[in-house]
Design an enzyme around this catalytic site. Structure first.
Site, PDB file in Angstrom:
ATOM      1  N   LEU A   1     127.957  42.054 -35.215  1.00 42.90           N
ATOM      2  CA  LEU A   1     127.298  41.268 -36.259  1.00 42.90           C
ATOM      3  C   LEU A   1     126.742  40.012 -35.607  1.00 42.90           C
ATOM      4  O   LEU A   1     127.482  39.260 -34.967  1.00 42.90           O
ATOM      5  CB  LEU A   1     128.291  40.880 -37.366  1.00 42.90           C
ATOM      6  CG  LEU A   1     127.850  39.755 -38.318  1.00 42.90           C
ATOM      7  CD1 LEU A   1     126.582  40.127 -39.073  1.00 42.90           C
ATOM      8  CD2 LEU A   1     128.973  39.385 -39.286  1.00 42.90           C
TER       9      LEU A   1
ATOM     10  N   GLY B   1     121.715  34.669 -37.825  1.00 45.01           N
ATOM     11  CA  GLY B   1     120.556  33.921 -37.339  1.00 45.01           C
ATOM     12  C   GLY B   1     119.776  34.718 -36.316  1.00 45.01           C
ATOM     13  O   GLY B   1     119.448  34.228 -35.234  1.00 45.01           O
TER      14      GLY B   1
ATOM     15  N   SER C   1     116.693  36.351 -36.505  1.00 44.99           N
ATOM     16  CA  SER C   1     115.257  36.589 -36.635  1.00 44.99           C
ATOM     17  C   SER C   1     114.432  35.932 -35.530  1.00 44.99           C
ATOM     18  O   SER C   1     113.238  36.192 -35.408  1.00 44.99           O
ATOM     19  CB  SER C   1     114.760  36.101 -38.004  1.00 44.99           C
ATOM     20  OG  SER C   1     114.946  34.702 -38.128  1.00 44.99           O
TER      21      SER C   1
ATOM     22  N   GLY D   1     114.821  33.370 -31.510  1.00 42.55           N
ATOM     23  CA  GLY D   1     115.654  32.716 -30.504  1.00 42.55           C
ATOM     24  C   GLY D   1     116.654  33.643 -29.844  1.00 42.55           C
ATOM     25  O   GLY D   1     116.428  34.846 -29.671  1.00 42.55           O
TER      26      GLY D   1
ATOM     27  N   GLY E   1     119.436  34.787 -30.942  1.00 39.87           N
ATOM     28  CA  GLY E   1     119.915  35.848 -31.818  1.00 39.87           C
ATOM     29  C   GLY E   1     119.040  37.086 -31.746  1.00 39.87           C
ATOM     30  O   GLY E   1     119.537  38.212 -31.621  1.00 39.87           O
TER      31      GLY E   1
ATOM     32  N   SER F   1     126.856  24.422 -28.495  1.00 41.88           N
ATOM     33  CA  SER F   1     125.787  23.787 -27.734  1.00 41.88           C
ATOM     34  C   SER F   1     126.446  22.928 -26.683  1.00 41.88           C
ATOM     35  O   SER F   1     127.621  22.545 -26.818  1.00 41.88           O
ATOM     36  CB  SER F   1     124.927  22.911 -28.653  1.00 41.88           C
ATOM     37  OG  SER F   1     124.147  21.992 -27.912  1.00 41.88           O
TER      38      SER F   1
ATOM     39  N   TYR G   1     124.063  16.331 -35.268  1.00 40.83           N
ATOM     40  CA  TYR G   1     124.021  17.691 -34.720  1.00 40.83           C
ATOM     41  C   TYR G   1     125.180  17.918 -33.745  1.00 40.83           C
ATOM     42  O   TYR G   1     125.889  18.929 -33.839  1.00 40.83           O
ATOM     43  CB  TYR G   1     122.684  17.937 -34.011  1.00 40.83           C
ATOM     44  CG  TYR G   1     122.648  19.252 -33.267  1.00 40.83           C
ATOM     45  CD1 TYR G   1     122.499  20.451 -33.957  1.00 40.83           C
ATOM     46  CD2 TYR G   1     122.787  19.295 -31.879  1.00 40.83           C
ATOM     47  CE1 TYR G   1     122.485  21.660 -33.272  1.00 40.83           C
ATOM     48  CE2 TYR G   1     122.774  20.497 -31.196  1.00 40.83           C
ATOM     49  CZ  TYR G   1     122.620  21.684 -31.900  1.00 40.83           C
ATOM     50  OH  TYR G   1     122.611  22.881 -31.221  1.00 40.83           O
TER      51      TYR G   1
END
Length: 279
Positions: free
Chosen positions: A8, A11, A13, A15, A17, A137, A151
């Site tokens: 699974l 995100g 769609s 980059g 992912g 990150s 962030y």
């Protein structure tokens, strides 16, 4: 012949992912992928099949995540590897970002992956196996970037709950890994993906300079290849004892060493105060 694992990836769609999903399918894995718009997955990868399940999911909605996980189990019969990849970058100093901007970044980057973990764990516990990759990150281990405080704090949070999850889940044969990517050449830094403060305060010169540097100079010139990152994740998923902490990129490794030096120097300089508090 052993059936390949079911993954699974959230995100998915664009980059990292999207790169990962394509590579997994090319290598014979079965993949469920989520996006806020399922059509984007269909256009980029293809429609539903025996090996691929595109899902339109609002990850900040726990009920929607629960329903999606049930669909995955119904479709594939199992789930082996979970990649919490969905998230976005939010620029802005702590003063200038509104409460709404800050909370939305935490909703997507922190509470959404917690929704996923909460709903996949019963299945992974029952089968007594599984891997969970939480994509943080380099900003989750080094926060000294002006204008990136919110962030970075979401990614520090992800690192913290992954460490706890690794301890909680290991008795069930489940592995949890927090991934710290450096700068990878994806669309993460494009103006369409990276959010800037709605009410910027121009006096923050360092933050404005960082903002422009990321949007104009670093974007498109990142030193790391997302194809190679996908290869690493697949390889790590097949390890008997995967790491709890996984750095991706020589830049990430350098920032870790820098952070260790900073903390060590502060600890030694102020050690007299640190050890003075006992009875």
């Amino acid at each position: 012949m052993e059936t390949k694992k079911v993954w699974l990836v959230t995100g998915a769609s664009k980059g990292l992912g999207l790169t990962l999903v394509k590579k997994l399918l090319d290598n014979g894995y079965r993949v469920a992928a989520t996006s806020r718009n399922a059509q984007s997955l269909v256009e980029a990868i293809g429609g539903e099949s025996d090996s691929f399940l595109p899902l339109e999911v609002s990850l900040t909605d726990n009920d929607a995540v629960e329903a999606a996980v049930k669909k995955i189990i119904s479709h594939f019969g199992k789930l082996d590897v979970v990649v919490n990849n969905a998230g976005y970058g939010q620029l802005g100093t702590l003063e200038e970002l509104t409460d709404a901007e800050t909370r939305e970044n935490f909703d997507v980057n922190v509470f959404a992956p917690l929704n996923v973990i909460r709903n996949v764990m019963p299945y992974l516990r029952a089968q007594k196996s599984g891997n969970i990759f939480n994509i943080a990150s380099v900003g989750g281990l080094f926060g000294s970037f002006p204008g990136w405080g919110v962030y970075c704090s979401t990614k520090f949070a992800m690192a913290g709950f992954t460490e706890a999850l690794a301890e909680e889940a290991k008795e069930f044969g489940i592995h949890a890994t927090v991934v710290y990517p450096g700068y990878f050449r994806t669309d993460f830094l494009k103006s369409s993906s990276l959010r800037t403060p709605k009410s910027p305060i121009q006096e923050y010169e360092a933050a404005r300079q960082s903002e422009q540097a990321h949007l104009q100079d670093i974007n498109g010139n990142q030193p790391n290849d997302p194809e190679k990152a996908a290869d690493v994740l697949i390889a790590i998923s097949e390890q008997e004892k995967p790491p709890v902490h996984l750095l991706l990129g020589s830049d990430a490794y350098g920032m870790l060493k820098n952070k260790i030096d900073i903390i060590t120097n502060d600890a030694e300089q102020w050690k007299e105060y640190t050890v003075s508090t006992g009875y």
